[in-house]
Design a protein around this motif. Structure first.
Motif, PDB file in Angstrom:
ATOM      1  N   ALA A   1       0.835  -1.199   0.000  1.00  0.00           N
ATOM      2  CA  ALA A   1       0.000   0.000   0.000  1.00  0.00           C
ATOM      3  C   ALA A   1       0.875   1.256   0.000  1.00  0.00           C
ATOM      4  CB  ALA A   1      -0.928   0.003   1.215  1.00  0.00           C
ATOM      5  N   GLU A   2       1.963   1.239   0.748  1.00  0.00           N
ATOM      6  CA  GLU A   2       2.885   2.375   0.762  1.00  0.00           C
ATOM      7  C   GLU A   2       3.485   2.613  -0.618  1.00  0.00           C
ATOM      8  OE1 GLU A   2       4.508   1.937   5.376  1.00  0.00           O
ATOM      9  OE2 GLU A   2       5.492   0.872   3.726  1.00  0.00           O
ATOM     10  N   ILE A   3       3.925   1.535  -1.276  1.00  0.00           N
ATOM     11  CA  ILE A   3       4.524   1.676  -2.600  1.00  0.00           C
ATOM     12  C   ILE A   3       3.511   2.246  -3.593  1.00  0.00           C
ATOM     13  CG2 ILE A   3       5.454   0.386  -4.564  1.00  0.00           C
ATOM     14  CD1 ILE A   3       6.736  -1.531  -2.523  1.00  0.00           C
ATOM     15  N   LEU A   4       2.294   1.697  -3.596  1.00  0.00           N
ATOM     16  CA  LEU A   4       1.273   2.178  -4.522  1.00  0.00           C
ATOM     17  C   LEU A   4       0.888   3.622  -4.221  1.00  0.00           C
ATOM     18  CD1 LEU A   4      -0.980  -0.994  -4.784  1.00  0.00           C
ATOM     19  CD2 LEU A   4       0.531  -0.062  -6.553  1.00  0.00           C
ATOM     20  N   ALA A   5       0.828   3.976  -2.938  1.00  0.00           N
ATOM     21  CA  ALA A   5       0.519   5.363  -2.590  1.00  0.00           C
ATOM     22  C   ALA A   5       1.582   6.304  -3.133  1.00  0.00           C
ATOM     23  CB  ALA A   5       0.405   5.501  -1.073  1.00  0.00           C
ATOM     24  N   LEU A   6       2.846   5.950  -2.963  1.00  0.00           N
ATOM     25  CA  LEU A   6       3.933   6.821  -3.418  1.00  0.00           C
ATOM     26  C   LEU A   6       3.973   6.910  -4.936  1.00  0.00           C
ATOM     27  CD1 LEU A   6       6.691   5.722  -0.890  1.00  0.00           C
ATOM     28  CD2 LEU A   6       5.457   7.899  -0.932  1.00  0.00           C
ATOM     29  N   LEU A   7       3.726   5.802  -5.624  1.00  0.00           N
ATOM     30  CA  LEU A   7       3.715   5.852  -7.079  1.00  0.00           C
ATOM     31  C   LEU A   7       2.508   6.638  -7.604  1.00  0.00           C
ATOM     32  CD1 LEU A   7       4.874   2.230  -8.016  1.00  0.00           C
ATOM     33  CD2 LEU A   7       6.249   4.323  -7.796  1.00  0.00           C
TER      34      LEU A   7
ATOM     35  N   LEU B   1      12.716   5.889  -4.305  1.00  0.00           N
ATOM     36  CA  LEU B   1      11.642   5.101  -3.693  1.00  0.00           C
ATOM     37  C   LEU B   1      12.119   4.480  -2.382  1.00  0.00           C
ATOM     38  CD1 LEU B   1       8.793   3.987  -3.777  1.00  0.00           C
ATOM     39  CD2 LEU B   1       9.611   2.121  -5.244  1.00  0.00           C
ATOM     40  N   SER B   2      13.348   3.979  -2.344  1.00  0.00           N
ATOM     41  CA  SER B   2      13.850   3.394  -1.099  1.00  0.00           C
ATOM     42  C   SER B   2      14.014   4.465  -0.022  1.00  0.00           C
ATOM     43  CB  SER B   2      15.181   2.692  -1.350  1.00  0.00           C
ATOM     44  OG  SER B   2      16.203   3.616  -1.707  1.00  0.00           O
ATOM     45  N   LEU B   3      14.440   5.668  -0.414  1.00  0.00           N
ATOM     46  CA  LEU B   3      14.537   6.763   0.558  1.00  0.00           C
ATOM     47  C   LEU B   3      13.164   7.112   1.113  1.00  0.00           C
ATOM     48  CD1 LEU B   3      16.333   8.992   1.892  1.00  0.00           C
ATOM     49  CD2 LEU B   3      15.728  10.443  -0.079  1.00  0.00           C
ATOM     50  N   TYR B   4      12.148   7.166   0.246  1.00  0.00           N
ATOM     51  CA  TYR B   4      10.797   7.515   0.682  1.00  0.00           C
ATOM     52  C   TYR B   4      10.205   6.436   1.595  1.00  0.00           C
ATOM     53  CZ  TYR B   4      10.484  11.401  -2.656  1.00  0.00           C
ATOM     54  OH  TYR B   4      10.668  12.581  -3.332  1.00  0.00           O
ATOM     55  N   LEU B   5      10.602   5.178   1.348  1.00  0.00           N
ATOM     56  CA  LEU B   5      10.040   4.081   2.136  1.00  0.00           C
ATOM     57  C   LEU B   5      10.791   3.836   3.434  1.00  0.00           C
ATOM     58  CD1 LEU B   5       9.315   1.440  -0.655  1.00  0.00           C
ATOM     59  CD2 LEU B   5       7.598   2.583   0.758  1.00  0.00           C
ATOM     60  N   TYR B   6      12.133   3.885   3.380  1.00  0.00           N
ATOM     61  CA  TYR B   6      12.935   3.443   4.518  1.00  0.00           C
ATOM     62  C   TYR B   6      13.815   4.541   5.117  1.00  0.00           C
ATOM     63  CZ  TYR B   6      11.779  -1.065   2.371  1.00  0.00           C
ATOM     64  OH  TYR B   6      11.114  -2.134   1.827  1.00  0.00           O
ATOM     65  N   GLY B   7      13.842   5.708   4.507  1.00  0.00           N
ATOM     66  CA  GLY B   7      14.756   6.735   4.978  1.00  0.00           C
ATOM     67  C   GLY B   7      16.181   6.426   4.549  1.00  0.00           C
ATOM     68  N   ASP B   8      17.130   6.921   5.287  1.00  0.00           N
ATOM     69  CA  ASP B   8      18.541   6.745   4.922  1.00  0.00           C
ATOM     70  C   ASP B   8      19.010   5.305   5.022  1.00  0.00           C
ATOM     71  OD1 ASP B   8      18.765   9.450   4.441  1.00  0.00           O
ATOM     72  OD2 ASP B   8      19.393   9.925   6.505  1.00  0.00           O
TER      73      ASP B   8
ATOM     74  N   ARG C   1      12.224   1.563 -14.194  1.00  0.00           N
ATOM     75  CA  ARG C   1      13.133   2.499 -14.861  1.00  0.00           C
ATOM     76  C   ARG C   1      12.422   3.709 -15.456  1.00  0.00           C
ATOM     77  NH1 ARG C   1      17.020  -1.874 -18.084  1.00  0.00           N
ATOM     78  NH2 ARG C   1      17.703  -2.997 -16.216  1.00  0.00           N
ATOM     79  N   PRO C   2      11.833   4.560 -14.672  1.00  0.00           N
ATOM     80  CA  PRO C   2      11.718   4.504 -13.205  1.00  0.00           C
ATOM     81  C   PRO C   2      10.505   3.665 -12.795  1.00  0.00           C
ATOM     82  CG  PRO C   2      10.738   6.513 -13.993  1.00  0.00           C
ATOM     83  CD  PRO C   2      11.303   5.823 -15.207  1.00  0.00           C
ATOM     84  N   TYR C   3      10.413   3.388 -11.496  1.00  0.00           N
ATOM     85  CA  TYR C   3       9.235   2.700 -10.988  1.00  0.00           C
ATOM     86  C   TYR C   3       8.036   3.622 -11.153  1.00  0.00           C
ATOM     87  CZ  TYR C   3      12.353  -0.749  -8.872  1.00  0.00           C
ATOM     88  OH  TYR C   3      13.293  -1.723  -8.668  1.00  0.00           O
TER      89      TYR C   3
ATOM     90  N   LEU D   1       3.417   3.557 -12.255  1.00  0.00           N
ATOM     91  CA  LEU D   1       2.208   2.793 -12.544  1.00  0.00           C
ATOM     92  C   LEU D   1       1.864   2.959 -14.011  1.00  0.00           C
ATOM     93  CD1 LEU D   1       0.130   3.654  -9.352  1.00  0.00           C
ATOM     94  CD2 LEU D   1       1.277   1.495  -9.886  1.00  0.00           C
ATOM     95  N   GLY D   2       1.766   1.855 -14.726  1.00  0.00           N
ATOM     96  CA  GLY D   2       1.523   1.891 -16.163  1.00  0.00           C
ATOM     97  C   GLY D   2       0.067   1.814 -16.527  1.00  0.00           C
ATOM     98  N   CYS D   3      -0.790   2.425 -15.726  1.00  0.00           N
ATOM     99  CA  CYS D   3      -2.221   2.432 -16.021  1.00  0.00           C
ATOM    100  C   CYS D   3      -2.836   3.650 -15.345  1.00  0.00           C
ATOM    101  CB  CYS D   3      -2.885   1.156 -15.510  1.00  0.00           C
ATOM    102  SG  CYS D   3      -2.869   0.996 -13.708  1.00  0.00           S
ATOM    103  N   PRO D   4      -4.038   4.059 -15.751  1.00  0.00           N
ATOM    104  CA  PRO D   4      -4.722   5.154 -15.061  1.00  0.00           C
ATOM    105  C   PRO D   4      -5.012   4.789 -13.607  1.00  0.00           C
ATOM    106  CG  PRO D   4      -5.763   4.674 -17.177  1.00  0.00           C
ATOM    107  CD  PRO D   4      -4.810   3.557 -16.901  1.00  0.00           C
ATOM    108  N   VAL D   5      -4.915   5.781 -12.729  1.00  0.00           N
ATOM    109  CA  VAL D   5      -5.064   5.548 -11.292  1.00  0.00           C
ATOM    110  C   VAL D   5      -6.074   6.531 -10.714  1.00  0.00           C
ATOM    111  CG1 VAL D   5      -3.907   5.447  -9.055  1.00  0.00           C
ATOM    112  CG2 VAL D   5      -2.662   4.796 -11.122  1.00  0.00           C
TER     113      VAL D   5
END
Length: 476
Positions: free
Chosen positions: A313-319, A331-338, A363-365, A367-371
């Motif tokens: 859910a976190e990944i999909l929210a950020l994307l 993406l790793s910084l946004y999810l886990y910090g440093d 490349r980059p991460y 979402l390849g569809c409408p959201v």
């Protein structure tokens, strides 16, 4: 001497009956005050007729300024929000409470142009002794309700009153015309919103090949493949519930934030989201995300529900919040910090692709569809000034159990924006919706503001007072 019986017009006799049943005191001295000045400013700012005020004032200025007439605009409960008129008329009106902040509903002051028009839902004319309250026998008034074309509910009333035995017959036609003009402006705004929704969502509707219906949150059918459905209404249930269409078919309601997608039998699972080639060119699956509140975060993809782990859910929210995509490092910084690294992200992306198919690109991460996502809809409504709509969709904080740094930042920013706009511009209904969310239920300032703007006798007052008392006593 035998006097002929006095003939009373049917609308007036019916209003007298309702006034009697409400226990209206004919000996009252004035209408009751419901809004103090600071609360009145909030009520005005939040009311849907506020943007139309200059137009209505200009339309009625000749009547209200050049004679002894007073123009009054109220909310749906008969609370006067704006008045306009010459000094003599305003002084006379002040003496009976026919001014800003006072309530003129029929069950409060009896038969009158405002309250009776609101009670019947049509223009009404009341003169002299037709009023129940004796203090109003020196007044005549003509009022017309204003109906929201989206919901079909009354949102206010426009009234012209004067200290004369009878108003000119054209006055009723004048206020009725002003009300219709206000409704036309509201309808134009509604149609513009509808068109924006259709432009954004119709490609997904076409992808359902005639098995979908686009419906507003108020139940108006905005787009449908079947002839004769558009413009009609349905009762929209809870997300995932069934809807009976006017043509007798049933459909399943899928929330799209500012609208519902009703999927007819055969819509679900008709195309595999992981195989884009199975779709006509230019069409793709529609991903909808439910990420607000304490419930299970989940996604709908082509009508099929997928429960999400917190990390997914976190990944999909950020994307969704970054439609142009995020590098592995970002993406790793946004999810886990440093402490994060792209190597930590890759396995989660792999598992997410296994669940949802190839909609997560690299490349980059992205979402390849409408959201469509509830968090995106709330942000969009706040940007457009639709506080009531934003508060309605804001079921709680964004992924409240998440510790991801970027999610926390977005969660805090959105919570502050919703709270501030609800307090500053929300009005009673929006505030009531807000205090029923988890953050709003613990917000003493919001509860006290709601307590101030709710009129006396409102059934919600008891619940608000009880909740405020518990918070002040330290109870959860």
């Amino acid at each position: 001497m035998v006097h002929d019986p006095v003939t009373v017009r049917p609308p007036i006799s019916e209003s007298w009956r309702r006034s009697r049943e409400a226990g209206v005191d004919a000996g009252m001295a004035a209408a009751p005050l419901v809004f103090e000045r600071d609360v009145l400013a909030d009520a005005r700012a939040a009311h849907p007729l506020r943007p139309l005020l200059p137009m209505l004032q200009a339309l009625l200025r000749r009547v209200a300024d050049e004679t002894e007439h007073l123009m009054v605009i109220t909310d749906e409960a008969g609370n006067a929000l704006w008045t306009q008129g010459p000094p003599a008329a305003r002084r006379a009106a002040d003496a009976i409470g026919l001014t800003e902040g006072f309530r003129w509903s029929e069950d409060t002051v009896g038969t009158n142009g405002i309250g009776t028009a609101l009670a019947t839902g049509r223009p009404e004319y009341v003169y002299a002794a037709e009023h129940v309250a004796h203090v109003l026998h020196g007044w005549s008034c003509a009022g017309a309700p204003i109906i929201d074309p989206d919901t079909g509910r009354v949102v206010g009333c426009i009234d012209v009153s004067a200290t004369v035995e009878a108003l000119h017959p054209a006055t009723v036609a004048l206020v009725a015309a002003a009300a219709r003009l206000a409704e036309a402006r509201l309808e134009n705004e509604m149609l513009e919103r509808d068109e924006r929704l259709r432009e954004r969502l119709l490609p997904h509707l076409r992808g359902l090949r005639g098995t979908g219906v686009l419906v507003s949150v108020s139940g108006r059918i905005l787009a449908a493949s079947a002839d004769g459905l558009r413009g009609r209404r349905v009762l929209v249930p809870e997300p995932g519930g069934t809807v009976l269409l006017p043509d007798g078919r049933t459909a399943v309601a899928e929330p799209l934030g500012e609208a519902f997608l009703l999927r007819l039998p055969g819509a679900q699972g008709q195309v595999d989201a992981s195989t884009p080639a199975a779709r006509p060119a230019g069409e793709g699956p529609l991903l909808t995300l439910s990420l607000l509140g304490d419930g299970q975060p989940h996604a709908h993809l082509d009508g099929r529900r997928y429960d999400l782990t917190l990390r997914h859910a976190e990944i999909l929210a950020l994307l969704a919040l970054h439609p142009r995509g995020l590098s592995g490092d970002r993406l790793s910084l946004y999810l886990y910090g440093d402490d994060g690294s792209p190597g930590t992200v890759r396995p989660e992306i792999h598992r997410l692709r296994q669940q949802l198919g190839g909609i997560v690109r690299a490349r980059p991460y992205r979402l390849g569809c409408p959201v469509e996502a509830d968090v995106l809809s709330v942000r969009r409504m706040l940007d457009e000034g639709d506080v009531a709509g934003a508060v309605r969709l804001y079921e709680g904080e964004l992924l409240p159990r998440s510790d991801a740094p970027a999610v926390r930042a977005e969660r805090d920013e959105l919570a502050v924006r919703v709270r501030r706009q609800a307090l500053d511009r929300g009005g009673a209904d929006a505030l009531w919706t807000y205090v029923r969310t988890e953050p709003g239920g613990a917000d003493l300032e919001a509860l006290e503001r709601l307590r101030a703007v709710l009129p006396a006798g409102d059934p919600r007052l008891a619940a608000v007072a009880s909740r405020s008392a518990r918070l002040l006593s330290g109870d959860p």
